[in-house]
Design a protein around this motif. Structure first.
Motif, PDB file in Angstrom:
ATOM      1  N   PRO A 149     186.164  67.790   1.893  1.00 28.54           N
ATOM      2  CA  PRO A 149     186.717  66.811   2.839  1.00 28.54           C
ATOM      3  C   PRO A 149     188.025  67.250   3.506  1.00 28.54           C
ATOM      4  O   PRO A 149     188.434  66.635   4.482  1.00 28.54           O
ATOM      5  N   LEU A 150     188.653  68.302   2.987  1.00 27.01           N
ATOM      6  CA  LEU A 150     189.835  68.801   3.701  1.00 27.01           C
ATOM      7  C   LEU A 150     189.453  69.171   5.138  1.00 27.01           C
ATOM      8  O   LEU A 150     190.255  69.089   6.062  1.00 27.01           O
ATOM      9  N   ARG A 151     188.197  69.558   5.318  1.00 24.99           N
ATOM     10  CA  ARG A 151     187.728  69.958   6.651  1.00 24.99           C
ATOM     11  C   ARG A 151     187.833  68.828   7.663  1.00 24.99           C
ATOM     12  O   ARG A 151     187.947  69.081   8.859  1.00 24.99           O
ATOM     13  N   LYS A 195     199.515  85.838  13.110  1.00 32.21           N
ATOM     14  CA  LYS A 195     200.199  86.383  11.941  1.00 32.21           C
ATOM     15  C   LYS A 195     199.229  86.770  10.812  1.00 32.21           C
ATOM     16  O   LYS A 195     199.334  87.850  10.255  1.00 32.21           O
ATOM     17  N   ASP A 196     198.308  85.871  10.523  1.00 34.13           N
ATOM     18  CA  ASP A 196     197.383  86.138   9.411  1.00 34.13           C
ATOM     19  C   ASP A 196     196.177  86.902   9.917  1.00 34.13           C
ATOM     20  O   ASP A 196     195.648  86.596  10.980  1.00 34.13           O
ATOM     21  N   ILE A 197     195.758  87.870   9.117  1.00 32.06           N
ATOM     22  CA  ILE A 197     194.534  88.601   9.450  1.00 32.06           C
ATOM     23  C   ILE A 197     193.578  88.434   8.279  1.00 32.06           C
ATOM     24  O   ILE A 197     193.869  88.864   7.159  1.00 32.06           O
ATOM     25  N   ASP A 198     192.454  87.781   8.528  1.00 33.30           N
ATOM     26  CA  ASP A 198     191.465  87.586   7.468  1.00 33.30           C
ATOM     27  C   ASP A 198     190.375  88.639   7.591  1.00 33.30           C
ATOM     28  O   ASP A 198     189.768  88.781   8.640  1.00 33.30           O
ATOM     29  N   ILE A 199     190.168  89.344   6.469  1.00 33.97           N
ATOM     30  CA  ILE A 199     189.185  90.428   6.443  1.00 33.97           C
ATOM     31  C   ILE A 199     188.089  90.064   5.449  1.00 33.97           C
ATOM     32  O   ILE A 199     188.382  89.659   4.317  1.00 33.97           O
TER      33      ILE A 199
HETATM   34  P1  ATP Z   1     195.549  78.645  11.001  1.00 32.04           P
HETATM   35  O1  ATP Z   1     195.997  79.780  10.139  1.00 32.04           O
HETATM   36  O2  ATP Z   1     196.044  78.638  12.390  1.00 32.04           O
HETATM   37  O3  ATP Z   1     195.715  77.322  10.343  1.00 32.04           O
HETATM   38  P2  ATP Z   1     192.931  79.604  10.415  1.00 32.04           P
HETATM   39  O4  ATP Z   1     191.614  79.357  11.067  1.00 32.04           O
HETATM   40  O5  ATP Z   1     193.387  81.001  10.249  1.00 32.04           O
HETATM   41  O6  ATP Z   1     193.964  78.750  11.214  1.00 32.04           O
HETATM   42  P3  ATP Z   1     193.193  79.403   7.583  1.00 32.04           P
HETATM   43  O7  ATP Z   1     193.464  78.203   6.762  1.00 32.04           O
HETATM   44  O8  ATP Z   1     194.184  80.494   7.628  1.00 32.04           O
HETATM   45  O9  ATP Z   1     192.865  78.859   9.045  1.00 32.04           O
HETATM   46  O10 ATP Z   1     191.783  79.964   7.097  1.00 32.04           O
HETATM   47  C1  ATP Z   1     191.231  81.186   7.547  1.00 32.04           C
HETATM   48  C2  ATP Z   1     189.737  81.045   7.766  1.00 32.04           C
HETATM   49  O11 ATP Z   1     189.108  80.627   6.584  1.00 32.04           O
HETATM   50  C3  ATP Z   1     189.366  79.994   8.809  1.00 32.04           C
HETATM   51  O12 ATP Z   1     189.348  80.510  10.111  1.00 32.04           O
HETATM   52  C4  ATP Z   1     187.996  79.577   8.363  1.00 32.04           C
HETATM   53  O13 ATP Z   1     187.031  80.492   8.786  1.00 32.04           O
HETATM   54  C5  ATP Z   1     188.074  79.674   6.865  1.00 32.04           C
HETATM   55  N1  ATP Z   1     188.448  78.416   6.210  1.00 32.04           N
HETATM   56  C6  ATP Z   1     189.683  77.981   5.888  1.00 32.04           C
HETATM   57  N2  ATP Z   1     189.646  76.801   5.272  1.00 32.04           N
HETATM   58  C7  ATP Z   1     188.349  76.474   5.174  1.00 32.04           C
HETATM   59  C8  ATP Z   1     187.642  75.352   4.617  1.00 32.04           C
HETATM   60  N3  ATP Z   1     188.295  74.355   4.027  1.00 32.04           N
HETATM   61  N4  ATP Z   1     186.309  75.370   4.683  1.00 32.04           N
HETATM   62  C9  ATP Z   1     185.652  76.372   5.260  1.00 32.04           C
HETATM   63  N5  ATP Z   1     186.242  77.431   5.798  1.00 32.04           N
HETATM   64  C10 ATP Z   1     187.572  77.497   5.775  1.00 32.04           C
END
Ligand code: ATP
Ligand code: MG
Length: 477
Positions: free
Chosen positions: A170-172, A46-50
């Motif tokens: 630390p959320l990581r 669903k999400d597209i990160d650019i």
């Molecule tokens: P999903 O949407 O399934 O939870 P996602 O990988 O797309 O997984 P998002 O939270 O949408 O996770 O974040 C998009 C991208 O941003 C991640 O793939 C990652 O590369 C980066 N990202 C997100 N949160 C963090 C974080 N706390 N620290 C570092 N990078 C992050």
């Protein structure tokens, strides 16, 4: 897995992004979850990160201008990001950046950077994968941190030193555990060690974010994977101490009780096979939390957890409040299931009477199905004879429930005799007697003394009134 990822960027929205990027003379990539999920064979996430080397906000604005219907751009100036909702996608734009952290906050200092800087700041190698949206390299996978290899091996690994990665944000730690649970991946040993070392840093993460991740773990096919990792890294007592408190087996005078923590994880996995309802899964996770504070050893009867369901349901409120979870009907649903969680089992251990079944339906109301699902998941005995016995008794309870419900309609019980009718019949004002009579009628129906019907209930009301010294007005039936 392919290195040429043109297939991933077939959606026409990418053409618009490519054109806009070219017009602004930017260098642009799709990155993160979208790429990861494509490579895992999940269809159109669903999400597209650019990410673009330059202004993400400017790119977002250009893209939105070109898209049909000119969707609105939501700009987050402080973060240098912008979001566009288009069809059923969320397009998130960000300028490539370098990040550096200070001790007391999850918010980094940010500088402009190139693609690799931006990949390096990401949490896990599997989330650093990027696909080029630029003419010369269109569709190529950019993978400086061997994310593809980790994806193939099923490993959660950080691009930077794990100690720095987890203590910076630390959320990581929770994201690592959540991804491991969702994807059935393992977390690299040095990451697990770093999480354990830095676990106390979880305190700087907001409870809302923690709960978000917990929800995602609980919604996995096998939620115990995530909970076991929370336990192993010692994060669990910092987040859900009520659960950690269930761990352990005590023995006094040769008598042992079961380990209620590991039992709970089995129950949660069991229920996950039967329902996707988040709150029913929470109820499974919390159904025994009252056992830690109520545990006693009695010389005659052994281990007891007297009233643990009641105590547990009170703890549900406190837990939800502490975690800033909703204190609405969702919480009440979890509370109710915890409160009633032993009832069907107790009932099925004995001769199953109609009146016990009626009382159960009356108390559970619309939650009766959820309650039965929870109780069936609660059977974790490894003894096949016992397991068979419990399951067949439950079947009997379910049959009796259908039978009793068809006849007596207890589920959404409406008293057949109203307070008004009682007042009119005995010509009395509102008073305590009316409550007493109504209650006696309800009890008589639940006990099967009278059926749930008007006429017998009316007669019963007259008898009860007389017992209280009341006389009905003449000719009033
Ligand atoms: P999903 O949407 O399934 O939870 P996602 O990988 O797309 O997984 P998002 O939270 O949408 O996770 O974040 C998009 C991208 O941003 C991640 O793939 C990652 O590369 C980066 N990202 C997100 N949160 C963090 C974080 N706390 N620290 C570092 N990078 C992050
Ligand atoms: Mg995402």
């Amino acid at each position: 897995m392919p290195r040429d990822c043109q297939e991933a960027i077939k959606n026409p929205v990418f053409t618009t992004i490519v054109d806009s990027s070219k017009e602004l003379a930017l260098e642009t990539y799709v990155i993160g979850g979208y790429v990861r999920d494509f490579l895992l064979g999940k269809r159109s996430p669903k999400d597209i990160d650019i990410v673009t080397v330059g202004s993400g906000i400017a790119l977002a604005q250009k893209v939105a201008e070109k898209l049909s219907g000119k969707p609105r751009v939501q700009v987050f100036k402080n973060f240098g990001t912008a979001m566009v909702h288009y069809q059923n996608h969320e397009l998130e734009f960000v300028g490539a950046r370098k990040e550096s952290y200070s001790k007391d906050s999850r918010k980094p200092r940010v500088e402009d950077g190139n693609l690799e800087d931006d990949q390096r700041r990401r949490d896990f190698t599997i989330n650093t994968l990027a696909i080029s949206l630029n003419e010369a390299t269109y569709g190529q996978l950019l993978d400086p941190f061997q994310g593809l290899q980790d994806l193939e091996k099923g490993i959660i690994r950080t691009p930077l030193d794990p100690g720095i990665t987890y203590s910076d944000d630390p959320l990581r730690m929770l994201r690592a555990i959540r991804f491991a649970a969702q994807l059935d991946f393992s977390i690299e040993l040095s990451s697990l060690q770093a999480i354990t070392i830095h676990k106390d840093r979880i305190k700087i993460v907001s409870r809302e974010r923690i709960v978000d991740e917990l929800h995602k773990i609980i919604l996995c096919d096998r939620p115990s994977t995530g909970l076991k990792l929370l336990h192993k890294t010692e994060l669990l007592p910092l987040i859900l101490p009520e659960l950690s408190a269930l761990e352990g087996i005590e023995e006094i005078e040769g008598q042992r009780h079961k380990d209620n923590f590991w039992h709970t994880l089995e129950v949660l996995d069991n229920i996950a096979r039967h329902t996707d309802d988040l709150w029913l899964r929470w109820a499974a996770l919390l159904h025994d939390i009252g056992k830690a504070p109520t545990k006693r050893f009695d010389k005659k009867i052994g281990w007891t957890f007297h009233a643990h369901e009641f105590v547990g349901s009170k703890m549900v409120y406190k837990l939800f409040k502490r975690m800033r979870m909703p204190l609405n009907e969702k919480m009440k649903f979890v509370q109710k299931l915890v409160l009633l969680s032993s009832r069907p089992i107790i009932l099925s251990q004995d001769f199953v009477t109609d009146s016990a079944v009626r009382r159960l339906i009356f108390d559970a109301g619309d939650q009766i199905e959820a309650l039965m699902t929870l109780c069936e998941a609660d059977i974790t005995t490894k003894n096949p004879v016992r397991q068979k016995k419990y399951l067949s008794n439950f079947k009997l309870v379910r049959e009796k429930m259908t039978e009793v419900e068809e006849r007596d309609r207890i589920r959404n019980f409406q008293p057949p005799i109203s307070g008004e009718l009682i007042m009119a019949t005995f010509n009395i004002p509102p008073s305590k007697e009316i409550g007493l009579i109504k209650d006696a009628i309800k009890e008589a129906i639940l006990d099967g003394v009278i059926p749930n019907e008007y006429r017998p209930a009316y007669q019963f009301m007259l008898d009860q009134g007389r017992k209280l010294g009341l006389e009905p007005l003449k000719n009033k039936e």
